[in-house]
Design an enzyme around this catalytic site. Sequence first.
Site, PDB file in Angstrom:
ATOM      1  N   GLY A  40       0.838  -1.192   0.000  1.00 56.05           N
ATOM      2  CA  GLY A  40       0.000   0.000   0.000  1.00 56.05           C
ATOM      3  C   GLY A  40       0.872   1.240   0.000  1.00 56.05           C
TER       4      GLY A  40
ATOM      5  N   GLN B 196       2.996   9.947   1.621  1.00 48.06           N
ATOM      6  CA  GLN B 196       4.290   9.263   1.529  1.00 48.06           C
ATOM      7  C   GLN B 196       5.082   9.666   0.287  1.00 48.06           C
ATOM      8  OE1 GLN B 196       2.500   5.132   2.281  1.00 48.06           O
ATOM      9  NE2 GLN B 196       4.515   5.011   3.243  1.00 48.06           N
TER      10      GLN B 196
ATOM     11  N   CYS C  17       6.715  -0.265   6.902  1.00 43.27           N
ATOM     12  CA  CYS C  17       6.251   0.929   6.203  1.00 43.27           C
ATOM     13  C   CYS C  17       7.376   1.459   5.315  1.00 43.27           C
ATOM     14  CB  CYS C  17       5.849   1.983   7.238  1.00 43.27           C
ATOM     15  SG  CYS C  17       5.223   3.505   6.514  1.00 43.27           S
ATOM     16  N   LEU C  18       7.028   1.813   4.081  1.00 43.65           N
ATOM     17  CA  LEU C  18       8.041   2.357   3.171  1.00 43.65           C
ATOM     18  C   LEU C  18       8.641   3.658   3.708  1.00 43.65           C
ATOM     19  CD1 LEU C  18       6.384   1.754  -0.329  1.00 43.65           C
ATOM     20  CD2 LEU C  18       8.167   0.392   0.771  1.00 43.65           C
TER      21      LEU C  18
ATOM     22  N   HIS D  56      -3.715   0.891   8.017  1.00 42.11           N
ATOM     23  CA  HIS D  56      -2.362   1.479   7.979  1.00 42.11           C
ATOM     24  C   HIS D  56      -2.324   2.670   7.006  1.00 42.11           C
ATOM     25  CE1 HIS D  56       2.211   0.972   7.891  1.00 42.11           C
ATOM     26  NE2 HIS D  56       1.976   1.784   6.886  1.00 42.11           N
ATOM     27  N   GLU D  57      -2.906   2.483   5.818  1.00 41.46           N
ATOM     28  CA  GLU D  57      -2.882   3.570   4.817  1.00 41.46           C
ATOM     29  C   GLU D  57      -3.770   4.730   5.249  1.00 41.46           C
ATOM     30  OE1 GLU D  57      -0.567   3.430   2.767  1.00 41.46           O
ATOM     31  OE2 GLU D  57      -0.188   1.311   3.146  1.00 41.46           O
TER      32      GLU D  57
ATOM     33  N   HIS E 296      -2.011   7.048   7.464  1.00 44.48           N
ATOM     34  CA  HIS E 296      -1.131   8.010   6.787  1.00 44.48           C
ATOM     35  C   HIS E 296      -1.892   9.283   6.403  1.00 44.48           C
ATOM     36  CE1 HIS E 296       2.700   6.027   6.441  1.00 44.48           C
ATOM     37  NE2 HIS E 296       2.173   4.934   5.911  1.00 44.48           N
TER      38      HIS E 296
HETATM   39 ZN   LIG Z   1       3.149   3.141   5.796  1.00 45.22          ZN
END
Ligand SMILES: [Zn+2]
Length: 179
Positions: free
Chosen positions: A47, A52, A100-101, A142-143, A146
Amino acid sequence: MAILKVAVLGNPVLRVLAEPVRNIQAPEVQRLIDDMIETMREYRGVGLAAPQVHRSLQIAVIEEEKNPDAPKEASRPLTVVINPRIVPLTDQMEEDWEGCLSIPELRGKVHRFKEIEVEAQDRRGKPLHLKASEFFARVIQHEHDHLIGTLFLDRMKNFETLTFPAEFTRFWARHEEEG
Ligand SMILES: [Zn+2]
């Protein structure tokens, strides 16, 4: 299409409430969505949320094809979620691993609702209603976080499971398999 630079921990863009998207059909929004999809695939994320990639907009893309973290789960086709609202369908929560990226090299266990309902818009601006459970529900939560300036670290009860990849393989993955 372009691969975008990913904002990492410490960048204030990850900590603010993202703006709702009003003109979803606008070419620059459509281009951003395409670029987010390409960026998510390039970095093998399941995701990616617009903050991000330095855009404070309520857009997230999700795709869990061939996800090594959930080999038993069916793959989930590409889902674009815009201006989402999440309603938990149960009080039940489940603790599992997340990465997480934007927080490279760290993993930790996070509690998430097991089942949720999502009301959003798709990339054409049409209403999108979906129910999600288990891993898919976890990724959406999670997304969605963000989009409200929240990171998985904030959701950890404590940092006892916060782990680098090598230590994850050495100490945690094995424990999981051994039950
Ligand atoms: Zn993340």
